[in-house]
Design an enzyme around this catalytic site. Structure first.
Site, PDB file in Angstrom:
ATOM      1  N   ARG A 173      45.755  72.709   1.315  1.00 58.69           N
ATOM      2  CA  ARG A 173      45.721  72.831   2.642  1.00 58.69           C
ATOM      3  C   ARG A 173      45.090  71.710   3.499  1.00 58.69           C
ATOM      4  O   ARG A 173      45.842  70.188   2.909  1.00 58.69           O
ATOM      5  CB  ARG A 173      44.484  73.935   2.840  1.00 58.69           C
ATOM      6  CG  ARG A 173      44.734  75.027   2.580  1.00 58.69           C
ATOM      7  CD  ARG A 173      43.454  76.215   3.034  1.00 58.69           C
ATOM      8  NE  ARG A 173      43.843  77.522   1.953  1.00 58.69           N
ATOM      9  CZ  ARG A 173      42.859  78.411   2.222  1.00 58.69           C
ATOM     10  NH1 ARG A 173      41.830  78.085   3.173  1.00 58.69           N
ATOM     11  NH2 ARG A 173      43.196  79.436   2.216  1.00 58.69           N
TER      12      ARG A 173
ATOM     13  N   GLU B  39      35.162  65.531  18.874  1.00 57.60           N
ATOM     14  CA  GLU B  39      35.091  66.615  20.021  1.00 57.60           C
ATOM     15  C   GLU B  39      35.407  66.916  21.827  1.00 57.60           C
ATOM     16  O   GLU B  39      36.001  67.390  22.140  1.00 57.60           O
ATOM     17  CB  GLU B  39      33.916  67.043  20.339  1.00 57.60           C
ATOM     18  CG  GLU B  39      32.764  65.499  20.334  1.00 57.60           C
ATOM     19  CD  GLU B  39      31.144  66.549  21.081  1.00 57.60           C
ATOM     20  OE1 GLU B  39      30.337  67.481  20.332  1.00 57.60           O
ATOM     21  OE2 GLU B  39      30.735  65.311  21.337  1.00 57.60           O
TER      22      GLU B  39
ATOM     23  N   GLY C 274      32.205  62.995  19.150  1.00 59.72           N
ATOM     24  CA  GLY C 274      32.032  62.165  20.740  1.00 59.72           C
ATOM     25  C   GLY C 274      32.925  61.619  21.527  1.00 59.72           C
ATOM     26  O   GLY C 274      34.243  62.896  21.192  1.00 59.72           O
ATOM     27  N   ARG C 275      32.340  62.730  22.797  1.00 62.31           N
ATOM     28  CA  ARG C 275      32.911  62.954  24.354  1.00 62.31           C
ATOM     29  C   ARG C 275      33.732  62.316  24.958  1.00 62.31           C
ATOM     30  O   ARG C 275      34.578  62.655  24.967  1.00 62.31           O
ATOM     31  CB  ARG C 275      31.387  63.274  25.194  1.00 62.31           C
ATOM     32  CG  ARG C 275      31.461  63.640  26.278  1.00 62.31           C
ATOM     33  CD  ARG C 275      30.439  64.411  27.146  1.00 62.31           C
ATOM     34  NE  ARG C 275      29.873  64.918  26.764  1.00 62.31           N
ATOM     35  CZ  ARG C 275      29.794  66.876  27.293  1.00 62.31           C
ATOM     36  NH1 ARG C 275      30.719  66.592  28.179  1.00 62.31           N
ATOM     37  NH2 ARG C 275      29.123  67.571  26.311  1.00 62.31           N
TER      38      ARG C 275
ATOM     39  N   THR D 227      22.190  57.234  20.213  1.00 59.34           N
ATOM     40  CA  THR D 227      23.018  58.203  20.183  1.00 59.34           C
ATOM     41  C   THR D 227      24.317  57.729  19.094  1.00 59.34           C
ATOM     42  O   THR D 227      24.204  56.839  18.760  1.00 59.34           O
ATOM     43  CB  THR D 227      24.173  57.388  21.741  1.00 59.34           C
ATOM     44  OG1 THR D 227      25.338  58.980  21.440  1.00 59.34           O
ATOM     45  CG2 THR D 227      25.062  56.328  21.636  1.00 59.34           C
TER      46      THR D 227
ATOM     47  N   ARG E 177      23.435  64.419  12.165  1.00 62.65           N
ATOM     48  CA  ARG E 177      22.378  64.235  12.671  1.00 62.65           C
ATOM     49  C   ARG E 177      21.053  65.036  12.360  1.00 62.65           C
ATOM     50  O   ARG E 177      19.918  63.873  12.581  1.00 62.65           O
ATOM     51  CB  ARG E 177      23.028  64.263  14.470  1.00 62.65           C
ATOM     52  CG  ARG E 177      22.211  66.206  15.382  1.00 62.65           C
ATOM     53  CD  ARG E 177      22.741  66.257  16.229  1.00 62.65           C
ATOM     54  NE  ARG E 177      22.193  64.953  16.641  1.00 62.65           N
ATOM     55  CZ  ARG E 177      22.803  65.252  17.809  1.00 62.65           C
ATOM     56  NH1 ARG E 177      23.911  65.564  18.762  1.00 62.65           N
ATOM     57  NH2 ARG E 177      23.232  63.811  18.979  1.00 62.65           N
TER      58      ARG E 177
ATOM     59  N   ASP F 152      27.558  58.945  18.995  1.00 60.20           N
ATOM     60  CA  ASP F 152      28.933  58.309  19.598  1.00 60.20           C
ATOM     61  C   ASP F 152      29.134  56.566  19.686  1.00 60.20           C
ATOM     62  O   ASP F 152      29.879  56.215  19.662  1.00 60.20           O
ATOM     63  CB  ASP F 152      28.898  58.901  20.642  1.00 60.20           C
ATOM     64  CG  ASP F 152      28.475  60.641  21.390  1.00 60.20           C
ATOM     65  OD1 ASP F 152      29.073  60.812  19.883  1.00 60.20           O
ATOM     66  OD2 ASP F 152      29.005  60.904  22.142  1.00 60.20           O
TER      67      ASP F 152
END
Length: 399
Positions: A193, A254, A201-202, A156, A315, A158
């Site tokens: 800026r 995310e 990253g849930r 994964t 990914r 993450d």
């Protein structure tokens, strides 16, 4: 021709990552040389669900027998040549039930595990090696509990599979995030800026925390700790004023949430078979609020924002060195376990050493950042007070 010792099935589920093909290659080459036959199941769990157990039917869309020639050709590339899906055979929507099973499964959500086991038996598969995250591997655990021999490999972006410090794909994700962030600095600096980058990253913030630790960003916000937008704006304004080129950078997981809006942001309401909606939008929200709040911390002047979602850019493509070496080791570890007659194990990397743990660890808990130990909620930055006896990626240990 000598009779094979047995037949090993291998599949890849969930999102693609660099390192899957090297893992498939490692398993296949070693297995063939040990005297096994190897079958690649296509499209994750979908291939074994859709297969028709009839020798007269062409099932080439659902599986293929693997040879050294096939895996050597793909073994140095990214993605997965077996393809992937987010199919969950224990929770299969009626619309995804294959035509030959529609008379038997008529509920809105169906458990087709009985047919999965029958199809594995039809192919003669003795041991199954699923490569995936905790969603894919949770169904591998189900099959183990049903009596199927299963050896799992963690994968994964993450890095959030419990039981292992490292998952295939994570190093390339971190490497690409650092590289792309540094590239985007030229634009942020040219226009003075804020630079806002949304990363994977849930539930776990490793893919934001590690690049920040490596110097890619000034601040990061992670799913494990809701952040205050005013506080982030103040910190980034401070960082921007200190920088010679008048810009500052934040990495946004995310799955991160704001204190005034404690729900994740999604692209839509549709969920996959594991109940996950597609995340996306927190980076846009952070960028919008930063622009609105910027006059308060910049002498009344508005500061514009460069806003980019890195997403699939980290990914795709070929694996880096770590994601070429670790999959090779994981594949061989899986074969060692098969040769020992083991089942229900997850190959792992813990405390710098290759190992294995019971597969039921993947459903026992969530693996997330230890905020108290590794993340400053005041500074919105990683904490790394001591590196002594820490794992390679510092805050990714799973003890």
């Amino acid at each position: 021709m000598a009779k094979a010792k047995g037949t090993i099935g291998i599949l890849t589920g969930g999102g693609d990552v660099p390192g899957l093909n090297p893992a498939i290659r490692a398993v296949t080459v070693r297995a063939l040389r040990e005297g096994y036959r190897v079958i690649g199941l296509r499209r994750g769990w979908a291939g074994i669900v859709d297969l028709v157990p009839d020798k007269k039917v062409d099932n080439s869309e659902h599986f293929q027998e693997l040879t050294e020639e096939i895996v050597n050709r793909a073994g140095r590339t990214g993605g997965t040549f077996l393809h992937t899906s987010r199919t969950r055979p224990s929770h299969l929507p009626k619309s995804n039930v294959p035509p030959h099973l529609r008379d038997r499964y008529t509920d809105e959500i169906n458990d087709v595990t009985e047919d999965v086991l029958n199809n594995l038996d039809f192919l003669g598969i003795d041991t199954l090696i699923p490569i995936g995250g905790d969603d894919t591997l949770s169904y591998g655990l189900r099959l183990h509990q049903e009596g199927m021999r299963v050896i799992a490999i963690p994968k994964t972006m993450d890095n959030d599979v419990p039981g292992t410090d490292y998952c295939i794909g994570f190093s390339t994700c971190v490497t690409r995030t650092i590289e792309l962030t540094h590239r985007l600095r030229t634009t942020a600096g040219s226009h003075e800026r804020f630079l806002v980058l949304e990363v994977f990253g849930r539930y776990a913030g490793y893919s934001a925390l590690l690049p920040t630790m490596a110097g890619a960003a000034d601040r990061c916000v992670i799913p494990e700790h809701p952040f205050d937008m005013e506080h982030l704006a103040e910190l980034l304004s401070f960082d921007r004023k200190k920088h010679p080129s008048n810009y500052s950078v934040v990495l946004v997981s995310e799955g991160a949430t704001m204190t005034h809006h404690d729900e994740m942001l999604f692209e839509g309401e549709e969920a996959d078979q594991f109940g996950h909606k597609k995340l996306g939008g927190i980076g846009d929200e952070v960028a919008k609020h930063l622009k609105d709040l910027s006059p308060k911390y910049n002498e009344g002047r508005r500061v514009n924002v460069v806003n980019q979602r890195l997403g699939y850019l980290v990914r795709c493509g070929d694996p880096d060195a770590m994601d070429s070496i670790v999959p090779m080791a994981f594949g061989n570890l899986a074969l060692d376990l098969i040769l020992q007659g083991s089942s229900g194990r997850l190959v792992s990397l813990r405390n710098g050493c290759y190992d294995n743990v019971p597969i039921d660890v993947v459903t026992g808990r969530k693996k997330v950042v230890d905020v108290c130990k590794y993340y400053s909620t005041e500074r919105l930055r990683p904490i790394y007070e001591s590196f002594l006896r820490q794992p390679l990626f510092i805050m990714t240990s799973d003890v």
